[in-house]
Design a protein around this motif. Structure first.
Motif, PDB file in Angstrom:
ATOM      1  N   TRP A   1       7.214   0.951   6.385  1.00  0.00           N
ATOM      2  CA  TRP A   1       6.602   1.404   7.629  1.00  0.00           C
ATOM      3  C   TRP A   1       6.960   2.860   7.891  1.00  0.00           C
ATOM      4  O   TRP A   1       6.113   3.676   8.239  1.00  0.00           O
TER       5      TRP A   1
ATOM      6  N   SER B   1     -14.546  -6.096  -0.544  1.00  0.00           N
ATOM      7  CA  SER B   1     -15.650  -6.648   0.260  1.00  0.00           C
ATOM      8  C   SER B   1     -16.995  -6.389  -0.391  1.00  0.00           C
ATOM      9  O   SER B   1     -18.033  -6.784   0.134  1.00  0.00           O
TER      10      SER B   1
ATOM     11  N   THR C   1     -14.511  -1.571  -3.018  1.00  0.00           N
ATOM     12  CA  THR C   1     -13.587  -2.395  -2.255  1.00  0.00           C
ATOM     13  C   THR C   1     -13.869  -3.870  -2.540  1.00  0.00           C
ATOM     14  O   THR C   1     -14.946  -4.231  -3.017  1.00  0.00           O
TER      15      THR C   1
ATOM     16  N   SER D   1      -7.115  -7.670   6.274  1.00  0.00           N
ATOM     17  CA  SER D   1      -7.154  -8.360   7.559  1.00  0.00           C
ATOM     18  C   SER D   1      -7.671  -9.775   7.301  1.00  0.00           C
ATOM     19  O   SER D   1      -8.233 -10.067   6.245  1.00  0.00           O
TER      20      SER D   1
ATOM     21  N   ARG E   1       0.797  -1.207   0.000  1.00  0.00           N
ATOM     22  CA  ARG E   1       0.000   0.000   0.000  1.00  0.00           C
ATOM     23  C   ARG E   1       0.836   1.265   0.000  1.00  0.00           C
ATOM     24  O   ARG E   1       0.390   2.290  -0.468  1.00  0.00           O
TER      25      ARG E   1
ATOM     26  N   ARG F   1       1.195  -7.759   5.065  1.00  0.00           N
ATOM     27  CA  ARG F   1       1.800  -8.848   5.819  1.00  0.00           C
ATOM     28  C   ARG F   1       1.708 -10.120   4.998  1.00  0.00           C
ATOM     29  O   ARG F   1       0.633 -10.450   4.497  1.00  0.00           O
TER      30      ARG F   1
ATOM     31  N   ILE G   1       8.093   5.157   5.645  1.00  0.00           N
ATOM     32  CA  ILE G   1       7.705   6.088   4.596  1.00  0.00           C
ATOM     33  C   ILE G   1       6.207   6.343   4.599  1.00  0.00           C
ATOM     34  O   ILE G   1       5.759   7.479   4.583  1.00  0.00           O
ATOM     35  N   ALA G   2       5.427   5.312   4.642  1.00  0.00           N
ATOM     36  CA  ALA G   2       3.992   5.545   4.496  1.00  0.00           C
ATOM     37  C   ALA G   2       3.175   4.929   5.607  1.00  0.00           C
ATOM     38  O   ALA G   2       1.957   5.014   5.614  1.00  0.00           O
ATOM     39  N   GLY G   3       3.842   4.321   6.554  1.00  0.00           N
ATOM     40  CA  GLY G   3       3.107   3.807   7.691  1.00  0.00           C
ATOM     41  C   GLY G   3       2.196   2.655   7.340  1.00  0.00           C
ATOM     42  O   GLY G   3       1.107   2.549   7.863  1.00  0.00           O
ATOM     43  N   SER G   4       2.617   1.808   6.457  1.00  0.00           N
ATOM     44  CA  SER G   4       1.747   0.682   6.190  1.00  0.00           C
ATOM     45  C   SER G   4       2.563  -0.551   5.884  1.00  0.00           C
ATOM     46  O   SER G   4       3.714  -0.474   5.492  1.00  0.00           O
TER      47      SER G   4
ATOM     48  N   GLU H   1       1.240   2.603  -3.185  1.00  0.00           N
ATOM     49  CA  GLU H   1      -0.015   3.081  -3.758  1.00  0.00           C
ATOM     50  C   GLU H   1      -0.196   4.578  -3.597  1.00  0.00           C
ATOM     51  O   GLU H   1      -0.870   5.211  -4.383  1.00  0.00           O
ATOM     52  N   SER H   2       0.378   5.148  -2.522  1.00  0.00           N
ATOM     53  CA  SER H   2       0.198   6.578  -2.346  1.00  0.00           C
ATOM     54  C   SER H   2       0.991   7.342  -3.396  1.00  0.00           C
ATOM     55  O   SER H   2       0.830   8.524  -3.575  1.00  0.00           O
TER      56      SER H   2
ATOM     57  N   PHE I   1     -13.793 -13.303   4.054  1.00  0.00           N
ATOM     58  CA  PHE I   1     -15.031 -12.861   3.410  1.00  0.00           C
ATOM     59  C   PHE I   1     -14.853 -12.809   1.896  1.00  0.00           C
ATOM     60  O   PHE I   1     -15.686 -13.316   1.132  1.00  0.00           O
TER      61      PHE I   1
ATOM     62  N   ASP J   1     -10.177 -11.311   8.623  1.00  0.00           N
ATOM     63  CA  ASP J   1     -11.643 -11.268   8.457  1.00  0.00           C
ATOM     64  C   ASP J   1     -12.020 -10.943   7.021  1.00  0.00           C
ATOM     65  O   ASP J   1     -12.865 -11.589   6.408  1.00  0.00           O
ATOM     66  N   GLU J   2     -11.357  -9.887   6.527  1.00  0.00           N
ATOM     67  CA  GLU J   2     -11.697  -9.407   5.196  1.00  0.00           C
ATOM     68  C   GLU J   2     -11.328 -10.445   4.138  1.00  0.00           C
ATOM     69  O   GLU J   2     -12.093 -10.707   3.208  1.00  0.00           O
TER      70      GLU J   2
END
Lengths: 366, 213
Positions: B171, B98, B96, B121, B2, B179, B173-176, B5-6, B127, B123-124
């Protein structure tokens, strides 16, 4: 809470206050707070660990469902403004977390600061959930819930008091002190403690007085930084060491002081707005007196004119251009406009977001 | 991925660099597995800048491409419309993953997810995998190319060590972080797929898995 987890909580508080700019992702998904049932309220927040723990602390004694939506480990306001906590993430969390099997209602409460990124009516159209913007601060949640979701004016506004100022000072001082102190430790270990102390003091001073400084704030800060540094050198006496200190330490500290604080304080808008002089423009002819703007503005810029069923942009001097009002207006009566009359239309803001840190470019032409 | 992606401009180059050029081969392999014959209806979840979308279209598939990021989708659309052999038949849906449950059931011959399940995640992902299966006609295939955790313990250690600098950079640079998926085949089986093929590249950190409904 056991002593061990209390210790862990404190350690995380300290680390996350010092390195607040870094993302602190936590597990997304549904959490039961207290003993919730099928009629309990559903609260949504982002997956920023510090926020989630603060919300859980604020909700002690309340039975509710807390839905942690993916916001890339970033806090709600920044993530919403930067396009990381948007309608998409909220829809995803509502649909995939299993909350739909746990409650019989379809109403959820979002933090008010998510209003820059989450479009409630789109969420409703796309998955049937009705969203409301609750208070800005988690601490107000129990009172808000007890009062049937009625928000007082105080719950609507962002404050920047001593506590918030010290938190932001710590967030800036910690990484800076680490770098400068590290450099000092490598070259002249004796300088290490004074450099760290000086960094902490200067950062604290900056955030305590920042919005009280005359414009241009950064120039004023730069001049102040140089004066302090010169005074320090003069009082330390001559010699090569002092001259080095006169060169390196003040230069680095002044760089810190004149840094662009965009997004760190709720007193200043994004720098790309300042440069281009984007302002919020209200088209009164379009206004239908829905008052969404009034309800989501964190700086109380709007006044209701009930007798005319319109809103007035009465205090635009306080505006920080967060864009929440533009995003939430259902009749597109608000937009960003510059001096030459160029506009950024609401739909463009809703689709692309205006990242405060300028990573997402938005051109008025599209 | 991600954080790339920015900055969509750098996404493609960044991905090639991070995967040592392997991502191009992965894209080809995904498209080969998903578009078996011209005219196949293929749903792509998370089309990004359209690298796989273009390859699917070039193989004659009727593509429905879904992404939640409007900037990435604009790029993908531009890429296909200005290609040497322009393609304008792709159906673009800005939603999205989902929300694939709103698409017709038992409609697609193939569903593709390239480097997007690892951003979800658990969960996602569960689904989306369940819903993807329902969008496929019986016998249809799900093709996943993504970051996974290597199966063998030794490789896992080597992989984690080599991946750490990239993960830290992302992490910072863009905080994401995306995993690596711990057990992609297992999660696909749990969603009702029969695993037909599973290949691992890059020390087992990148996988191509095909499942049948």
């Amino acid at each position: 809470m056991s002593a061990r987890s209390r210790l862990g909580d404190t350690v995380r508080d300290v680390l996350q206050t010092g390195f607040r700019m870094a993302p602190w992702p936590t597990e997304t998904g549904l959490r039961a707070v207290g003993d919730p049932g099928p009629g309990s309220p559903v609260l949504i927040t982002g997956n920023y660990d510090l926020t989630v723990r603060r919300v859980l602390r604020a909700l002690r004694g309340v039975d509710a469902w807390l839905l942690v939506a993916p916001s890339q480990g970033i806090n709600v306001w920044c993530a919403s403004s930067g396009g990381h906590l948007s309608t998409h993430q909220v829809v995803t969390a509502l649909k995939t977390s299993g909350i739909e099997e746990r409650v019989w209602h379809r109403r959820a409460i979002l933090p008010q600061l998510a209003a820059t990124g989450v479009l409630a009516r789109d969420v409703s159209r796309r998955c049937g959930w009705k969203l409301r913007f609750g208070p800005v601060y988690a601490e107000d949640l129990p009172a808000y819930l007890a009062n049937d979701g009625v928000k007082t004016d105080a719950m609507r506004h962002v404050h920047f008091g001593v506590r918030e100022r010290l938190e932001m000072a710590a967030a800036w001082a910690t990484p800076t002190a680490l770098v400068l102190g590290g450099l000092a430790a490598l070259s002249r270990p004796a300088w290490c403690p004074p450099v760290v102390v000086m960094t902490a003091l200067m950062a604290t001073a900056v955030f305590l007085v920042y919005d009280r400084l005359p414009e241009p704030r950064r120039l004023v800060l730069g001049a102040a930084g140089i004066t302090v540094a010169l005074a320090a050198v003069l009082s330390a006496g001559g010699g090569p060491g002092a001259l080095m200190a006169a060169g390196v330490v003040p230069a680095l500290l002044t760089a810190l002081l004149t840094f662009d604080y965009t997004g760190s304080t709720p007193v200043e808008g994004g720098s790309h707005f300042e440069e281009r002089h984007w302002q919020i423009a209200l088209d009164v002819d379009r206004c239908k007196g829905v008052y969404n703007c009034w309800a989501v503005c964190p700086e109380a810029c709007f006044e209701k004119r009930e007798e005319l069923r319109v809103v007035e942009l009465a205090h635009d001097d306080r505006c920080i251009r967060c864009g929440a009002c533009v995003v939430q207006c259902p009749v597109d009566a608000l937009a960003f406009e510059d001096e030459s009359g160029q506009r950024i239309e609401p739909d463009q803001i809703r689709r692309f977001k205006l990242n405060l840190l300028g990573q997402r470019r938005v051109s008025p032409e599209g | 991925m991600r954080w790339l992606e920015s900055t969509p401009d750098r996404y493609d180059a960044g991905m090639r660099l991070l995967t040592l050029g392997r991502v191009t081969r992965l894209h080809d392999a995904i498209a080969d597995a998903a578009a078996e014959k011209p005219g196949d209806r293929v749903l792509e979840i998370g089309c990004g800048t359209g690298a796989v979308t273009a390859r699917l279209a070039a193989r004659g598939a009727a593509v429905t491409a879904l992404d939640q990021n409007p900037e990435m989708m604009e790029r993908a659309r531009h890429r296909l419309e200005t290609a040497a052999e322009p393609c304008t038949s792709v159906e673009w849906i800005e939603r999205t993953a989902s929300e694939i449950d709103a698409l017709p059931a038992e409609h697609f011959d193939g569903v593709v997810a390239s480097l997007c399940l690892s951003e979800m995640s658990r969960d996602e992902r569960a689904f989306v995998l369940r819903e993807a299966r329902l969008r496929l006609r019986p016998g249809g295939r799900l093709v996943v190319g993504d970051e996974v955790r290597p199966h063998r313990a030794l490789l896992r250690v080597v992989h984690a060590t080599l991946r750490a600098p990239q993960a830290i950079a992302a992490w910072l640079i863009a905080g994401s972080l995306s995993r690596p998926i711990p057990d992609l085949e297992g999660e696909m089986r749990a969603a009702g797929f029969e695993i037909e093929r599973g290949e691992h590249f890059l020390l087992g950190g990148l996988a191509l898995v095909v499942g049948r409904r």
